[in-house]
Design a protein around this motif. Structure first.
Motif, PDB file in Angstrom:
ATOM      1  N   GLY A  93     -13.409   2.467   3.548  1.00  0.00           N
ATOM      2  CA  GLY A  93     -13.121   1.825   1.958  1.00  0.00           C
ATOM      3  C   GLY A  93     -12.937   0.807   1.541  1.00  0.00           C
ATOM      4  O   GLY A  93     -12.435  -0.150   0.909  1.00  0.00           O
ATOM      5  N   PHE A  94     -12.354  -0.153   2.716  1.00  0.00           N
ATOM      6  CA  PHE A  94     -11.312  -1.257   2.097  1.00  0.00           C
ATOM      7  C   PHE A  94     -10.763  -1.496   1.634  1.00  0.00           C
ATOM      8  O   PHE A  94     -10.529  -2.577   0.797  1.00  0.00           O
ATOM      9  CB  PHE A  94     -12.521  -2.205   2.410  1.00  0.00           C
ATOM     10  CG  PHE A  94     -14.107  -2.687   3.734  1.00  0.00           C
ATOM     11  CD1 PHE A  94     -13.794  -2.677   4.921  1.00  0.00           C
ATOM     12  CD2 PHE A  94     -14.824  -1.383   3.513  1.00  0.00           C
ATOM     13  CE1 PHE A  94     -13.887  -3.003   6.067  1.00  0.00           C
ATOM     14  CE2 PHE A  94     -15.451  -2.044   4.687  1.00  0.00           C
ATOM     15  CZ  PHE A  94     -15.256  -2.416   5.931  1.00  0.00           C
ATOM     16  N   TYR A  95      -9.250  -0.862   1.388  1.00  0.00           N
ATOM     17  CA  TYR A  95      -8.847  -0.588   0.089  1.00  0.00           C
ATOM     18  C   TYR A  95      -7.936  -1.358  -0.200  1.00  0.00           C
ATOM     19  O   TYR A  95      -8.215  -1.717  -0.845  1.00  0.00           O
ATOM     20  CB  TYR A  95      -8.129   0.605  -0.117  1.00  0.00           C
ATOM     21  CG  TYR A  95      -9.311   2.340   0.541  1.00  0.00           C
ATOM     22  CD1 TYR A  95      -9.699   2.556  -1.486  1.00  0.00           C
ATOM     23  CD2 TYR A  95      -9.358   3.327   1.152  1.00  0.00           C
ATOM     24  CE1 TYR A  95     -10.218   3.324  -1.726  1.00  0.00           C
ATOM     25  CE2 TYR A  95     -10.498   3.862   0.465  1.00  0.00           C
ATOM     26  CZ  TYR A  95     -10.715   4.108  -0.501  1.00  0.00           C
ATOM     27  OH  TYR A  95     -11.756   4.984  -0.608  1.00  0.00           O
ATOM     28  N   SER A  96      -7.353  -2.408   0.796  1.00  0.00           N
ATOM     29  CA  SER A  96      -6.625  -3.334   1.096  1.00  0.00           C
ATOM     30  C   SER A  96      -7.532  -4.464  -0.115  1.00  0.00           C
ATOM     31  O   SER A  96      -6.442  -5.808  -0.532  1.00  0.00           O
ATOM     32  CB  SER A  96      -6.795  -3.693   2.285  1.00  0.00           C
ATOM     33  OG  SER A  96      -5.513  -2.922   3.108  1.00  0.00           O
ATOM     34  N   THR A  97      -8.088  -4.565   0.165  1.00  0.00           N
ATOM     35  CA  THR A  97      -9.415  -6.080  -0.349  1.00  0.00           C
ATOM     36  C   THR A  97      -9.490  -5.101  -2.137  1.00  0.00           C
ATOM     37  O   THR A  97     -10.072  -6.323  -3.033  1.00  0.00           O
ATOM     38  CB  THR A  97     -11.084  -5.952   0.220  1.00  0.00           C
ATOM     39  OG1 THR A  97     -11.385  -5.382   0.667  1.00  0.00           O
ATOM     40  CG2 THR A  97     -10.258  -6.733   1.834  1.00  0.00           C
ATOM     41  N   ARG A  98      -9.197  -3.712  -2.180  1.00  0.00           N
ATOM     42  CA  ARG A  98      -9.564  -3.572  -3.391  1.00  0.00           C
ATOM     43  C   ARG A  98      -9.030  -3.691  -4.762  1.00  0.00           C
ATOM     44  O   ARG A  98      -8.803  -2.316  -5.366  1.00  0.00           O
ATOM     45  CB  ARG A  98     -11.026  -2.297  -3.243  1.00  0.00           C
ATOM     46  CG  ARG A  98     -12.110  -3.015  -2.525  1.00  0.00           C
ATOM     47  CD  ARG A  98     -12.735  -1.437  -2.483  1.00  0.00           C
ATOM     48  NE  ARG A  98     -12.649  -0.947  -3.596  1.00  0.00           N
ATOM     49  CZ  ARG A  98     -13.726   1.021  -3.137  1.00  0.00           C
ATOM     50  NH1 ARG A  98     -13.715   0.976  -1.723  1.00  0.00           N
ATOM     51  NH2 ARG A  98     -14.193   1.593  -4.425  1.00  0.00           N
ATOM     52  N   MET A  99      -7.360  -3.118  -4.268  1.00  0.00           N
ATOM     53  CA  MET A  99      -6.456  -3.678  -4.874  1.00  0.00           C
ATOM     54  C   MET A  99      -5.739  -3.997  -5.164  1.00  0.00           C
ATOM     55  O   MET A  99      -5.112  -5.333  -4.086  1.00  0.00           O
ATOM     56  CB  MET A  99      -5.711  -1.865  -4.935  1.00  0.00           C
ATOM     57  CG  MET A  99      -6.597  -1.338  -4.920  1.00  0.00           C
ATOM     58  SD  MET A  99      -5.912   1.260  -4.859  1.00  0.00           S
ATOM     59  CE  MET A  99      -5.501   1.031  -3.160  1.00  0.00           C
ATOM     60  N   TYR A 100      -4.902  -4.310  -6.180  1.00  0.00           N
ATOM     61  CA  TYR A 100      -3.175  -5.340  -5.729  1.00  0.00           C
ATOM     62  C   TYR A 100      -1.224  -4.505  -6.342  1.00  0.00           C
ATOM     63  O   TYR A 100      -2.094  -4.162  -7.343  1.00  0.00           O
ATOM     64  CB  TYR A 100      -3.361  -6.606  -6.580  1.00  0.00           C
ATOM     65  CG  TYR A 100      -3.370  -6.473  -8.327  1.00  0.00           C
ATOM     66  CD1 TYR A 100      -2.001  -6.553  -8.701  1.00  0.00           C
ATOM     67  CD2 TYR A 100      -4.613  -6.286  -9.021  1.00  0.00           C
ATOM     68  CE1 TYR A 100      -1.847  -6.690 -10.292  1.00  0.00           C
ATOM     69  CE2 TYR A 100      -4.323  -6.258  -9.940  1.00  0.00           C
ATOM     70  CZ  TYR A 100      -3.591  -6.020 -10.384  1.00  0.00           C
ATOM     71  OH  TYR A 100      -3.512  -6.365 -12.116  1.00  0.00           O
ATOM     72  N   ALA A 101      -0.948  -4.435  -5.602  1.00  0.00           N
ATOM     73  CA  ALA A 101       0.116  -4.581  -6.525  1.00  0.00           C
ATOM     74  C   ALA A 101       0.939  -4.408  -6.993  1.00  0.00           C
ATOM     75  O   ALA A 101       1.255  -5.922  -7.191  1.00  0.00           O
ATOM     76  CB  ALA A 101       1.260  -4.367  -4.562  1.00  0.00           C
ATOM     77  N   ASP A 102       1.712  -4.630  -7.802  1.00  0.00           N
ATOM     78  CA  ASP A 102       2.343  -4.824  -8.924  1.00  0.00           C
ATOM     79  C   ASP A 102       3.531  -3.390  -9.536  1.00  0.00           C
ATOM     80  O   ASP A 102       3.716  -2.561  -9.671  1.00  0.00           O
ATOM     81  CB  ASP A 102       1.878  -4.306 -10.511  1.00  0.00           C
ATOM     82  CG  ASP A 102       2.505  -5.770 -11.843  1.00  0.00           C
ATOM     83  OD1 ASP A 102       1.456  -6.650 -11.897  1.00  0.00           O
ATOM     84  OD2 ASP A 102       3.137  -5.311 -12.831  1.00  0.00           O
ATOM     85  N   ARG A 103       5.227  -4.897  -8.881  1.00  0.00           N
ATOM     86  CA  ARG A 103       6.294  -4.157  -9.093  1.00  0.00           C
ATOM     87  C   ARG A 103       6.690  -4.062 -11.099  1.00  0.00           C
ATOM     88  O   ARG A 103       6.256  -5.177 -11.684  1.00  0.00           O
ATOM     89  CB  ARG A 103       6.909  -4.831  -9.229  1.00  0.00           C
ATOM     90  CG  ARG A 103       6.264  -4.445  -7.448  1.00  0.00           C
ATOM     91  CD  ARG A 103       8.026  -5.137  -6.536  1.00  0.00           C
ATOM     92  NE  ARG A 103       8.896  -4.080  -6.745  1.00  0.00           N
ATOM     93  CZ  ARG A 103       9.263  -2.681  -6.102  1.00  0.00           C
ATOM     94  NH1 ARG A 103       8.364  -2.237  -5.014  1.00  0.00           N
ATOM     95  NH2 ARG A 103       9.997  -1.498  -6.601  1.00  0.00           N
TER      96      ARG A 103
END
Length: 525
Positions: free
Chosen positions: A248-258
Motif C-alpha cells: 500500500g506504500f502508506y508512508s508515501t500517501r499520508m503525513y503526520a500532523d500534531r
C-alpha cells in the motif's frame, strides 16, 4: 494531576492528557505464546476496541494486540468530539469526488454518531455523552466567504445546518456555520465499558505486545517483537500508523500532523456547543467535566510533526487565547495529539492491498477519529461477515483521484525528500555542556549529529538522531520532550524508545562507556 508542579494558572510542567485520570483502567498481560483466533486486531484504540466489540457480538473469537497500554495512543489524546463537521470539507469533496461520495462521507460519520449514542443507551454507559451543536467560525472576510460556499454544499447534500453571525462568547467573528445535533463524550469511559463486554464474550486482550510483521496466506499470522505468533482468518490493522504496509506504500500517501490541547478552569462560564475556527492557526473548543468540575478544552496550533517552531510556543499561544477569551483560573492539563492525513483527506479503510481481503487496514483519520474510527469498525464487521456496506468504495485504500491526489502526493513526498536532505547537511554548533536540566537539543559529538537530553536530575541521555524508519534526522520536541521525525511522523522518547510509528526500532543510544571515552572538548562535558 496534582498542582504541586506549577504555579496556579501556569502551564503544567509535564504534558499529560486528562482522559485517563480518575479511571480504573483494566490491565492485561503480554502475549507469551502462539495462539489462534478468528480475527487478530492490532491496536487498542477506538477502532480496535469497537471492532472487537462488534465481532465478539457476532460470535467470533477475537484477540487485541496493543504495543503499549490500551487507550494511551491517539484515542487517549483526543478532544472527543463526535461529529460529521470535519472542518470545511464538503464543498471540496463535491468538487474532487462528486456529490454522491461527499454525501456518503457525511452519512458514514452520522451513522457512527448514531451507533455511539445507541451503544451508550443500550448498555447505560456513564460517559458524559451530551448532544451539542457544532460550529465552524470565521474571523476574516476570506474565511467568511468560504463558509458561505460550504453552506451551499450543506444545502446540496441535505445537511442540517445554518449560517449565524455570532457565537455566545467573546470572539469577534464574521459568521459561523452550524451543524445541528452532534455530540461529545468521555472516550475512555465509553471504551472501558466495551472492553468489559469483550472480556465477557471471550475476547483476548494483550498489552505490551508489539506486532511487527504479517505472514500472508489464507490464514495470515501476525508476528510480534518477542516471537509470539497470532494466526487468524482475518487481521485488522488498527494501529495509528500501519505496523504493516503490504504493497500500500502508506508512508508515501499520508503525513503526520500534531496539535495541542489545554484543559482550563476558566473565569467565564462556557456557553455550550463545540467550536472550531476556520482561520489558521486553528482554535478548537468544547467543555468537559474534570473530576466533577466543568472545564474548557482549548486546542489547535496544528503543524507537521517534527517541523516548525519550538513546540512550547504552541502551548503558550493557546494559553494566551484562553486568557483573552475566557480568563484563566487554572490550567489543569496540557497534552498534544498526532494524527495522519491522507492525500485526499479521506481515511484509508479496507483491504491493505487490493485483492488481499483477509488483511484490512484503517488509518488517516485527519483528527476526526471518534467518528471515522467507528466507521472503520462498522465497515470491518461487514467486510468480515461478507455483508454489503455502502461506504466500502468511498474509503477503499486502493482509490486514487487524479486531482488533487496526484498534486498532493507529489508535494508531500517532495517535502519528505527536502527534510531528508536538509537533516543530513546540518551540523549544529551546540554541545552537551550548553544544556540545562530539563533541556534537549541536537548537538555535535566528534563531528557527528546526535540528540541530547539532560533530565531534571542532570543525567544526560544521548541518542543517534537518525530515524530508524527511512533515515531522516529527528528534531527535538521541547513541549513534549520527545524526538520527532519530520518525514513520516515517527516519535521517540528522550531515551530513544518508539512512541509512534512508522518506525519500529528505537534510536541508537550511546551507553555510558562510550560517553566516558569522549573528550571533554568534543562532548562539551
Amino acid at each position: 494531576m496534582t498542582h504541586n508542579d506549577r504555579s496556579k494558572g501556569k502551564l503544567p510542567q509535564v504534558p499529560k492528557p486528562y482522559w485517563r485520570d480518575f479511571i480504573d483502567l483494566p490491565e492485561f498481560p503480554r502475549l507469551d505464546k502462539d495462539i489462534h483466533v478468528d480475527v487478530v486486531i492490532v491496536g487498542g484504540g477506538i477502532t480496535g476496541i469497537t471492532s472487537a466489540y462488534l465481532l465478539a457480538n457476532e460470535g467470533l473469537k477475537v484477540a487485541i494486540l496493543e504495543a503499549g497500554k490500551l487507550l494511551n495512543g491517539t484515542t487517549g489524546h483526543t478532544t472527543a468530539k463526535i461529529t460529521a463537521q470535519h472542518d470545511i470539507i464538503y464543498d471540496e469533496f463535491i468538487q474532487t469526488m462528486g456529490k454522491s461520495k461527499a454525501r456518503l462521507y457525511y452519512e458514514a460519520n452520522m451513522e457512527a454518531l448514531s451507533f455511539i449514542k445507541k451503544t451508550v443507551d443500550q448498555h447505560q454507559i456513564n460517559c458524559d455523552l451530551s448532544i451539542q451543536d457544532a460550529y465552524i467560525y470565521a474571523t476574516t472576510e476570506q474565511y467568511a466567504s468560504k463558509l458561505e460556499i460550504e453552506k451551499k454544499a450543506y444545502e446540496r447534500l441535505g445537511i442540517d445546518g445554518e449560517l449565524v453571525d455570532h457565537i455566545p462568547f467573546d470572539i469577534d467573528i464574521k459568521n459561523a456555520l452550524v451543524m445541528k445535533n452532534q455530540a461529545q463524550f468521555h472516550p475512555i469511559k465509553y471504551l472501558t465499558h466495551l472492553i468489559q463486554i469483550i472480556k465477557e464474550k471471550g475476547g483476548l486482550i494483550f498489552e505490551h505486545t508489539t506486532a511487527v510483521n504479517i505472514e500472508t496466506g489464507e490464514q495470515p499470522t501476525v508476528l510480534t517483537s518477542k516471537g509470539s505468533r497470532v494466526t487468524g482468518s482475518h487481521v485488522l490493522s488498527c494501529s495509528h500508523f500501519p505496523f504493516y504496509e503490504g504493497l500500500g506504500f502508506y508512508s508515501t500517501r499520508m503525513y503526520a500532523d500534531r496539535s495541542y490541547i489545554l484543559a482550563v478552569k476558566t473565569k467565564k462560564s462556557f456557553p455550550g456547543g463545540m467550536y472550531i475556527s476556520a482561520d489558521q492557526p486553528t482554535r478548537s473548543l468544547r467543555s468537559a467535566m474534570v473530576n466533577g468540575e466543568e472545564m474548557v478544552l482549548i486546542g489547535g496550533e496544528g503543524h507537521k510533526t517534527g517541523q516548525g517552531k519550538d513546540t512550547m510556543e504552541h502551548y503558550k499561544a493557546l494559553e494566551t487565547f484562553s486568557e483573552q477569551v475566557f480568563g484563566i483560573d487554572d490550567i489543569v492539563y496540557r497534552w498534544s495529539a498526532q494524527d495522519l492525513i491522507t492525500i485526499d483527506k479521506i481515511p484509508y479503510i479496507g483491504e491493505i492491498t487490493a485483492g488481499q481481503p483477509n488483511i484490512l487496514i484503517a488509518t488517516g483519520y485527519r483528527k476526526w477519529g471518534m467518528t471515522n474510527g467507528t466507521v472503520a469498525a462498522l465497515l470491518f464487521r461487514d467486510m468480515i461477515l461478507d455483508k454489503k456496506n455502502a461506504y466500502q468504495n468511498l474509503y477503499t485504500p486502493s482509490r486514487f483521484y487524479a486531482h488533487p491526489s496526484l498534486k498532493n502526493f507529489l508535494v508531500e513526498n517532495a517535502n519528505v525528500a527536502a527534510h531528508l536532505i536538509k537533516g543530513k547537511l546540518e551540523l549544529p554548533a551546540k554541545n552537551a555542556n550548553d544544556l540545562s536540566n530539563g533541556e534537549g537539543a541536537v548537538i555535535t559529538i566528534e563531528g557527528h549529529r546526535k540528540g541530547a537530553y539532560k533530565d531534571d536530575e542532570g543525567k544526560l541521555h544521548i541518542v543517534d538522531t537518525t530515524c530508524t524508519h527511512i533515515g531522516c534526522e529527528v528534531e527535538w520536541n521541547n513541549g513534549d520532550r520527545t524526538w520527532d521525525c519530520p518525514c513520516h511522523g515517527s516519535r521517540f522518547s528522550y531515551t530513544g524508545e518508539v512512541i509512534e510509528g512508522p518506525a519500529e526500532k528505537p534510536l541508537q543510544r550511546h551507553d555510558h562507556t562510550m560517553l566516558d571515552n569522549l573528550t571533554s572538548e568534543d562532548s562539551g562535558y
